[in-house]
Design a protein around this motif. Sequence first.
Motif, short mmCIF file in Angstrom:
data_model
loop_
_atom_site.label_atom_id
_atom_site.label_comp_id
_atom_site.label_asym_id
_atom_site.label_seq_id
_atom_site.Cartn_x
_atom_site.Cartn_y
_atom_site.Cartn_z
N TYR A 64 0.84 -1.15 0.44
CA TYR A 64 -0.55 0.11 -0.20
C TYR A 64 0.59 1.07 0.08
CZ TYR A 64 1.21 -0.91 4.84
OH TYR A 64 1.61 -1.59 6.09
N THR A 65 2.40 1.13 -0.03
CA THR A 65 3.11 2.17 -1.01
C THR A 65 3.15 2.66 -1.84
OG1 THR A 65 4.36 1.55 1.85
CG2 THR A 65 5.12 3.24 0.39
N ILE A 66 2.42 3.91 -1.94
CA ILE A 66 3.11 4.14 -3.68
C ILE A 66 4.46 4.72 -3.56
CG2 ILE A 66 2.49 6.18 -5.60
CD1 ILE A 66 0.52 3.17 -4.77
N MET A 67 5.57 4.72 -4.55
CA MET A 67 7.10 4.78 -4.56
C MET A 67 7.34 4.15 -5.93
SD MET A 67 8.24 2.84 -1.10
CE MET A 67 9.65 3.34 -1.05
N ASN A 68 8.64 4.38 -6.07
CA ASN A 68 9.22 4.09 -7.29
C ASN A 68 11.30 4.04 -6.02
OD1 ASN A 68 10.41 2.90 -8.90
ND2 ASN A 68 9.74 4.84 -10.65
N MET A 69 11.12 3.07 -5.75
CA MET A 69 12.09 2.52 -4.95
C MET A 69 13.28 1.86 -6.01
SD MET A 69 13.29 2.34 -1.31
CE MET A 69 14.49 1.73 -0.17
N GLU B 57 15.07 -1.57 8.35
CA GLU B 57 14.02 -1.06 8.03
C GLU B 57 14.48 0.10 7.66
OE1 GLU B 57 9.99 -0.41 10.87
OE2 GLU B 57 12.00 -0.36 11.87
N ILE B 58 12.66 0.06 6.98
CA ILE B 58 12.90 1.24 5.69
C ILE B 58 12.35 2.40 6.18
CG2 ILE B 58 12.56 1.90 2.65
CD1 ILE B 58 13.79 -1.15 2.29
N TYR B 59 12.07 3.57 5.94
CA TYR B 59 12.07 5.24 6.78
C TYR B 59 11.69 5.87 5.70
CZ TYR B 59 11.67 3.96 12.20
OH TYR B 59 11.22 3.25 12.68
N HIS B 60 10.50 6.48 5.70
CA HIS B 60 10.42 7.82 4.74
C HIS B 60 10.16 9.26 5.58
CE1 HIS B 60 8.29 10.09 1.83
NE2 HIS B 60 9.06 10.61 1.20
N ASN B 61 11.06 10.39 5.59
CA ASN B 61 10.41 11.32 6.71
C ASN B 61 10.26 10.58 8.04
OD1 ASN B 61 11.08 13.24 4.07
ND2 ASN B 61 8.20 13.14 4.32
N GLY B 62 11.61 9.67 8.53
CA GLY B 62 11.25 10.05 9.67
C GLY B 62 10.50 8.87 10.55
N ARG B 63 9.13 8.13 9.07
CA ARG B 63 8.56 6.91 9.37
C ARG B 63 8.72 6.08 9.01
NH1 ARG B 63 2.47 10.67 9.77
NH2 ARG B 63 3.71 12.81 11.03
N PRO B 64 8.48 4.44 9.48
CA PRO B 64 8.38 3.10 9.25
C PRO B 64 7.32 2.79 7.70
CG PRO B 64 7.21 3.16 11.29
CD PRO B 64 8.05 4.73 10.90
N LEU B 65 8.01 2.28 7.00
CA LEU B 65 7.28 2.15 5.65
C LEU B 65 6.43 0.52 5.91
CD1 LEU B 65 8.78 4.02 2.87
CD2 LEU B 65 6.85 4.62 4.45
N ASP B 66 6.63 0.24 6.92
CA ASP B 66 6.67 -1.64 6.63
C ASP B 66 7.23 -2.05 5.69
OD1 ASP B 66 5.14 -1.02 9.15
OD2 ASP B 66 2.95 -1.12 8.04
N MET B 67 8.15 -1.89 5.95
CA MET B 67 9.66 -2.91 4.36
C MET B 67 10.58 -2.73 5.97
SD MET B 67 8.96 -0.73 1.34
CE MET B 67 7.30 -0.49 0.45
N TYR B 68 10.77 -4.40 5.12
CA TYR B 68 12.34 -5.36 5.95
C TYR B 68 13.69 -5.67 4.89
CZ TYR B 68 8.24 -4.10 9.46
OH TYR B 68 7.50 -4.00 10.34
N ALA C 187 7.16 9.12 -1.53
CA ALA C 187 6.25 7.66 -0.86
C ALA C 187 4.99 7.60 -0.71
CB ALA C 187 7.56 6.70 0.19
N PHE C 188 4.35 6.98 -0.57
CA PHE C 188 2.91 8.03 -0.58
C PHE C 188 2.08 6.95 1.07
CE2 PHE C 188 4.00 10.47 -3.88
CZ PHE C 188 4.01 11.87 -2.81
N VAL C 189 1.63 6.66 1.64
CA VAL C 189 1.19 5.41 2.57
C VAL C 189 -0.50 5.47 1.88
CG1 VAL C 189 0.39 4.27 3.85
CG2 VAL C 189 2.82 4.75 4.19
N ILE C 190 -1.33 4.37 1.45
CA ILE C 190 -2.04 4.79 1.15
C ILE C 190 -3.44 3.78 1.98
CG2 ILE C 190 -4.80 3.61 -0.16
CD1 ILE C 190 -2.49 4.97 -2.86
N ASN C 191 -3.47 4.18 3.10
CA ASN C 191 -4.79 3.04 4.33
C ASN C 191 -6.20 3.38 4.58
OD1 ASN C 191 -4.65 5.75 5.43
ND2 ASN C 191 -2.66 4.58 7.37
N SER C 192 -7.27 4.73 3.84
CA SER C 192 -8.14 5.08 3.67
C SER C 192 -8.80 5.58 2.04
CB SER C 192 -7.82 6.12 4.82
OG SER C 192 -7.89 7.24 4.56
N VAL C 193 -10.14 6.02 2.31
CA VAL C 193 -10.30 6.19 0.57
C VAL C 193 -9.63 7.57 1.07
CG1 VAL C 193 -12.75 7.18 -0.03
CG2 VAL C 193 -12.54 5.21 0.86
#
Length: 348
Positions: free
Chosen positions: A126-131, A149-160, A203-209
Motif C-alpha cells: 500500500y505504499t506508492i513509491m519507485n525505489m 527497516e526502511i523509513y521515509h521522513n522519519g516514519r517506518p514504511l513497513d518494509m524490512y 513515498a505515499f501510504v494509502i490506508n483510507s479512502v
Amino acid sequence: MSKKLLGVIDATIKYDDLDGLTAHRSLVAIPIAGRYRMIDFVLSSMVNSGIQSMALFTTYPYSSLLDHLESGKNWNLSRKRDGLFFFPSPHLDVPRAGIGSFTHFAANMDYFKRASQEYSLIANCYTIMNMDFRPALEKHMEKGCDITEIYHNGRPLDMYLVKTSLLIDLVETRSETGYTCMKDVVNGNHSFTRCIYEYPNHAFVINSVESYYAVSMELLKHSVRRDLFLITQPIYTKVKDEPPTRYRKGAVVNNALIANGCILEGTVENSIISRAVKIGKGSVVKNSVIMQKCQIGENCVIDSAILDKDVRIEPGTVLIGSEKHPFVVPKGTVQGALMNCESIIRCK
C-alpha cells in the motif's frame, strides 16, 4: 548484488477505511493514476532493483489481482527459473498490526528454504513509491545489520531487509518467541542489530479512502510524477490494446491524467480519468478520480468524487464531495439526477 535478494510482498493487509474501494477487490488491486494498480509500484521497484524471485502473499478476494498479474509477463517475471509465485490463503487470520504473517509464511516454508538468495526484502502493498532497493541492501551488508527497516521522513514504511536464514528461524520459532510478524520482531526485546534506511524520495501510504484521494490529487503534480515515473526505472503494468482517447468538439481538458480508450465531450479539470471512460456534452468533472469504463451522461457535475469501475451517471446528475470527504460511488452502480439533493447534503 541484486541476485542476493528475495522479494516478498504482503498483499493480505486490510483497512476498514478502504471498504468503499475493496468490496470487490483486494487493497493491492485498487486502480490508481489512470492505468495502474497499487501492486505495480512495489512490484516494479523490485524488478528494477534486479530481484528475479518474488513471493506474493494474498488473501480473499484476489481474483482481480490475479487477472491483472496473470503470469507476470508484463514485469518480465514469467520465466523458467524464479519469477513470480502466488501464495493465496482465503481463510488467513491476518494480523492487522504488521506486515508479513509468520503463520502464512510457515504454510509455504518450502519456498524460503529452496531460495538461493541470501537476503529477503519483505514489503507492503500500500505504499506508492519507485525505489531502488540495492543501496539499502548495500548499507545493510556494510553495517552488519540483522534487520534493516526502511523509513521515509522519519516514519517506518513497513518494509524490512533480513537474512533469509534469520527469517526462516523467526518463522519456525514463532511459538516460543510470540512473534507473529516482522513488526513484532523490530519492536521486541532481542539481541538483533536493527538499522534504519531513510528513503529520500516521494513515498505515499494509502490506508483510507481519504488518503487514496489525496495521493491521487498529488499525482497530478508534475514534480511528483517526475519522481515516480522514471525512464530508467519504469512502472510496469498490464498492457491492454485500446485506441487513443477521442477529444470531440467542445471537450476541454486542464491538468488531468487521461488514459487510453476514452471519449470526452465535456470539461475535465484536475482529475484522473481511467481507461474507456465516456464523458458527455456539457458535463464538468473536477477534482475527481474516474475509474475504468465509467459512463457520465450529458450536463452532469462531478466534483471531488471517486467513481469506481463501471459506474453509470445519468444525465443531469450533480455529485459534490469535498477534499476531506470525497463522494464515493461503488463499482457498477447507477447514480441518477433524482438523488442529487440527498447526495450533496451527505457530502457537505
